[in-house]
Scaffold this active site. Structure first.
Site, PDB file in Angstrom:
ATOM      1  N   LYS A   9       0.837  -1.200   0.000  1.00 55.91           N
ATOM      2  CA  LYS A   9       0.000   0.000   0.000  1.00 55.91           C
ATOM      3  C   LYS A   9       0.870   1.246   0.000  1.00 55.91           C
ATOM      4  O   LYS A   9       2.077   1.167   0.269  1.00 55.91           O
ATOM      5  CB  LYS A   9      -0.965  -0.021   1.188  1.00 55.91           C
ATOM      6  CG  LYS A   9      -0.345  -0.047   2.556  1.00 55.91           C
ATOM      7  CD  LYS A   9      -1.388  -0.522   3.587  1.00 55.91           C
ATOM      8  CE  LYS A   9      -0.803  -0.653   4.961  1.00 55.91           C
ATOM      9  NZ  LYS A   9      -1.054   0.456   5.836  1.00 55.91           N
TER      10      LYS A   9
ATOM     11  N   ARG B 257     -10.386   0.769  15.003  1.00 50.38           N
ATOM     12  CA  ARG B 257     -10.380   1.396  13.679  1.00 50.38           C
ATOM     13  C   ARG B 257     -11.483   0.730  12.863  1.00 50.38           C
ATOM     14  O   ARG B 257     -12.645   1.020  13.089  1.00 50.38           O
ATOM     15  CB  ARG B 257      -8.965   1.250  13.072  1.00 50.38           C
ATOM     16  CG  ARG B 257      -8.678   2.180  11.932  1.00 50.38           C
ATOM     17  CD  ARG B 257      -7.195   2.232  11.571  1.00 50.38           C
ATOM     18  NE  ARG B 257      -6.645   0.961  11.099  1.00 50.38           N
ATOM     19  CZ  ARG B 257      -5.376   0.812  10.691  1.00 50.38           C
ATOM     20  NH1 ARG B 257      -4.542   1.829  10.683  1.00 50.38           N
ATOM     21  NH2 ARG B 257      -4.936  -0.367  10.274  1.00 50.38           N
TER      22      ARG B 257
ATOM     23  N   HIS C 114      -6.076  -6.497  13.420  1.00 54.28           N
ATOM     24  CA  HIS C 114      -4.815  -5.744  13.353  1.00 54.28           C
ATOM     25  C   HIS C 114      -4.410  -5.328  14.761  1.00 54.28           C
ATOM     26  O   HIS C 114      -5.226  -4.816  15.521  1.00 54.28           O
ATOM     27  CB  HIS C 114      -5.011  -4.511  12.462  1.00 54.28           C
ATOM     28  CG  HIS C 114      -3.731  -3.805  12.111  1.00 54.28           C
ATOM     29  ND1 HIS C 114      -2.626  -4.462  11.635  1.00 54.28           N
ATOM     30  CD2 HIS C 114      -3.393  -2.493  12.141  1.00 54.28           C
ATOM     31  CE1 HIS C 114      -1.660  -3.586  11.392  1.00 54.28           C
ATOM     32  NE2 HIS C 114      -2.091  -2.382  11.702  1.00 54.28           N
TER      33      HIS C 114
ATOM     34  N   ARG D 276       1.146 -10.227   7.444  1.00 55.89           N
ATOM     35  CA  ARG D 276       0.984  -9.086   6.527  1.00 55.89           C
ATOM     36  C   ARG D 276       2.212  -8.202   6.708  1.00 55.89           C
ATOM     37  O   ARG D 276       2.255  -7.359   7.595  1.00 55.89           O
ATOM     38  CB  ARG D 276      -0.312  -8.320   6.847  1.00 55.89           C
ATOM     39  CG  ARG D 276      -1.576  -9.186   6.755  1.00 55.89           C
ATOM     40  CD  ARG D 276      -2.837  -8.328   6.897  1.00 55.89           C
ATOM     41  NE  ARG D 276      -2.861  -7.532   8.105  1.00 55.89           N
ATOM     42  CZ  ARG D 276      -3.408  -7.901   9.267  1.00 55.89           C
ATOM     43  NH1 ARG D 276      -4.006  -9.074   9.368  1.00 55.89           N
ATOM     44  NH2 ARG D 276      -3.375  -7.089  10.310  1.00 55.89           N
TER      45      ARG D 276
ATOM     46  N   TYR E 295      15.842  31.071   1.475  1.00 50.39           N
ATOM     47  CA  TYR E 295      14.750  31.965   1.878  1.00 50.39           C
ATOM     48  C   TYR E 295      14.885  32.408   3.328  1.00 50.39           C
ATOM     49  O   TYR E 295      15.149  31.585   4.209  1.00 50.39           O
ATOM     50  CB  TYR E 295      13.400  31.250   1.721  1.00 50.39           C
ATOM     51  CG  TYR E 295      12.968  31.079   0.286  1.00 50.39           C
ATOM     52  CD1 TYR E 295      12.669  32.174  -0.520  1.00 50.39           C
ATOM     53  CD2 TYR E 295      12.837  29.806  -0.254  1.00 50.39           C
ATOM     54  CE1 TYR E 295      12.262  32.008  -1.832  1.00 50.39           C
ATOM     55  CE2 TYR E 295      12.423  29.624  -1.566  1.00 50.39           C
ATOM     56  CZ  TYR E 295      12.142  30.742  -2.347  1.00 50.39           C
ATOM     57  OH  TYR E 295      11.732  30.570  -3.646  1.00 50.39           O
TER      58      TYR E 295
ATOM     59  N   CYS F   2      14.021  24.617   0.243  1.00 50.33           N
ATOM     60  CA  CYS F   2      13.086  25.218  -0.718  1.00 50.33           C
ATOM     61  C   CYS F   2      12.208  24.131  -1.318  1.00 50.33           C
ATOM     62  O   CYS F   2      12.354  22.955  -1.014  1.00 50.33           O
ATOM     63  CB  CYS F   2      13.848  25.922  -1.834  1.00 50.33           C
ATOM     64  SG  CYS F   2      15.181  27.003  -1.299  1.00 50.33           S
TER      65      CYS F   2
ATOM     66  N   ASP G 293      12.162  22.972  -4.406  1.00 47.18           N
ATOM     67  CA  ASP G 293      12.865  22.071  -5.324  1.00 47.18           C
ATOM     68  C   ASP G 293      14.353  21.945  -5.039  1.00 47.18           C
ATOM     69  O   ASP G 293      15.038  21.193  -5.727  1.00 47.18           O
ATOM     70  CB  ASP G 293      12.729  22.581  -6.771  1.00 47.18           C
ATOM     71  CG  ASP G 293      11.319  23.027  -7.084  1.00 47.18           C
ATOM     72  OD1 ASP G 293      10.428  22.164  -7.025  1.00 47.18           O
ATOM     73  OD2 ASP G 293      11.109  24.224  -7.357  1.00 47.18           O
TER      74      ASP G 293
HETATM   75  C1  LIG Z   1      -4.163  -3.807   8.365  1.00 50.07           C
HETATM   76  C2  LIG Z   1      -2.686  -3.770   8.229  1.00 50.07           C
HETATM   77  N1  LIG Z   1      -2.007  -4.910   8.168  1.00 50.07           N
HETATM   78  C3  LIG Z   1      -0.659  -4.937   8.044  1.00 50.07           C
HETATM   79  C4  LIG Z   1       0.073  -3.762   7.969  1.00 50.07           C
HETATM   80  C5  LIG Z   1       1.568  -3.838   7.870  1.00 50.07           C
HETATM   81  O1  LIG Z   1       2.152  -3.330   9.019  1.00 50.07           O
HETATM   82  P1  LIG Z   1       3.724  -3.171   9.149  1.00 50.07           P
HETATM   83  O2  LIG Z   1       4.137  -2.192   8.103  1.00 50.07           O
HETATM   84  O3  LIG Z   1       3.936  -2.657  10.523  1.00 50.07           O
HETATM   85  O4  LIG Z   1       4.307  -4.520   8.904  1.00 50.07           O
HETATM   86  C6  LIG Z   1      -0.598  -2.547   8.043  1.00 50.07           C
HETATM   87  C7  LIG Z   1       0.169  -1.295   8.001  1.00 50.07           C
HETATM   88  O5  LIG Z   1      -0.160  -0.265   8.439  1.00 50.07           O
HETATM   89  C8  LIG Z   1      -2.022  -2.547   8.163  1.00 50.07           C
HETATM   90  O6  LIG Z   1      -2.708  -1.394   8.236  1.00 50.07           O
END
Ligand SMILES: Cc1ncc(COP(=O)(O)O)c(C=O)c1O
Length: 391
Positions: A39, A136, A166, A222, A267, A314, A316
């Site tokens: 992601k 969440r 999670h 994950r 700046y 700045c 850029d």
């Molecule tokens: C639902 C969920 N699973 C897994 C992950 C992966 O977590 P991490 O990057 O701490 O391994 C995230 C990351 O934010 C997440 O939101």
């Protein structure tokens, strides 16, 4: 497009990525699946390039935050299962089904919208999200989750493949809260198992869980930050798994000059030379994700020497002091390489160094890198591919 014409780029080491994936594969229990969390443009590293390498490595699943990120991967030819971890509105359900994208499910109205999808012989795969204490997304453990699961299992348009939760404090030394979350999630898993409900995959692990408490991960890790070679926090057991940072941020000197005494730099002239000073101008600024909040704090590496960023960053560009790198008497030349994050010689600037200066975490540092910075994927020292959305 495989071209770029600026000195600033993020080098993405596919070798380091493989080292990290291998390390986690070996650390987690036998049979546990591995999801690559790609992601947020793979935490800034370049979603398609990272997903391709992770797929070639043999991860079992890809994780993304929202549907567009999943579609991007499908359109780039990624064939592994993809789970959208976040919210997919009802308008996205048919598209998700068409693209064979699995979605997280945690709302009755979305469930009923799925039940109203015209049947077309395909099922939309879903993983039901349980809120075990993150507060969440997800159904609360107990009756709320159980009723929701039962209803989802009656919808012909859906294939309920998984159940997940999670952890909110898995990266902290004290694991009491994580254990509590684990137990709550177990309660729902037990309900599914005791009633022989046809759901086969349960998952709860992020990187911190994979490092510290892999047995609380259930069936899939994950993997996010750890895959990119960064530790989720200073409190996890870093000795457990050796990681290599995947991203280096590099640029080159655009101009050098010897500024006179009392010369204002950038700046607001917040930095003023106290004598003749050698100044280097770098073609990187806050629009690249090198935050202006690092003004007066950040450093860069030139010839393996740490030098300070001078004055305000700045949009850029920014300026560095060259004198510390010119102790040998040889002046730094235009176009010499400068490292903003990563290693040069014996010196290294880490994502954590930058995060500390910003009062944030390494996750945000790599995510901040702007789209206009080309990602150069490198294997064995050779450029493998380039991602530059501008050209
Ligand atoms: C639902 C969920 N699973 C897994 C992950 C992966 O977590 P991490 O990057 O701490 O391994 C995230 C990351 O934010 C997440 O939101």
């Amino acid at each position: 497009m495989e071209a770029y014409y600026r000195a600033t780029r993020a080098e993405i080491s596919l070798d380091a990525l493989r080292v990290n994936l291998t390390a986690f594969r070996q650390a987690i229990p036998e049979g546990m699946l591995l999801m690559a969390s790609v992601k947020a443009n793979a935490y800034g590293h370049g979603a398609v390039g990272i997903a391709r390498e992770a797929e070639a490595f043999g991860v079992d699943y890809m994780g993304v935050a929202f549907l567009d990120e999943a579609i991007q991967l499908r359109q780039a030819g990624i064939t592994k299962p993809i789970l959208v971890l976040g919210y997919v509105p009802a308008a996205g359900l048919a598209v998700a089904r068409d693209y064979d994208i699995t979605i997280a499910l945690f709302r009755y109205d979305i469930l009923e919208a799925a039940a109203a999808l015209p049947e077309n012989g395909k099922q939309l795969a879903v993983h039901i999200k349980i809120d075990s204490g993150m507060g969440r997304l997800g159904m609360l453990p107990g009756l709320e989750a159980e009723r929701f699961i039962e209803r989802a299992l009656t919808v012909k348009q859906l294939r309920v493949e998984g159940l997940f939760t999670h952890y909110s404090k898995a990266d902290e030394l004290d694991k009491a809260y994580t254990e509590q979350q684990y137990e709550r999630f177990n309660g729902v898993v037990d309900y599914v198992r005791n009633n022989a409900l046809p759901i086969s995959l349960f998952h709860a692990a992020n990187s911190a869980t994979g490092i510290d408490t892999p047995n609380w991960g259930h069936g899939m890790l994950r993997l996010g930050i750890g895959m990119y070679g960064l530790y989720p926090s200073a409190q996890v057991n870093q000795k457990e798994i050796a990681l290599e940072p995947v991203m280096s941020l590099k640029t080159a000197v655009a101009m050098t000059k010897t500024a006179p005494e009392h010369w204002g730099i950038s700046y607001g002239a917040r930095y003023v030379t106290s004598g003749q000073e050698r100044i280097g101008t770098l073609p990187i600024g806050y629009a690249d994700g090198f935050s202006r909040m690092l003004s007066g704090k950040a450093e860069a590496l030139v010839r393996g020497t740490r030098v300070p960023i001078l004055g305000t960053i700045c949009m850029d560009q920014c300026m560095i002091a060259l004198d510390p790198a010119e102790q040998g008497g040889v002046q730094v030349q235009a176009d010499e390489e400068v490292v903003i994050m990563g290693r040069q010689g014996d010196e290294v600037i880490t994502a954590d160094d930058i995060a500390d200066k910003l009062g944030t975490i390494n996750y945000e540092v790599t995510c901040m890198l702007a789209a206009r910075v080309p990602r150069v994927f490198v294997r064995n020292g050779a450029v493998q591919s380039i991602s530059n959305p501008l050209l």
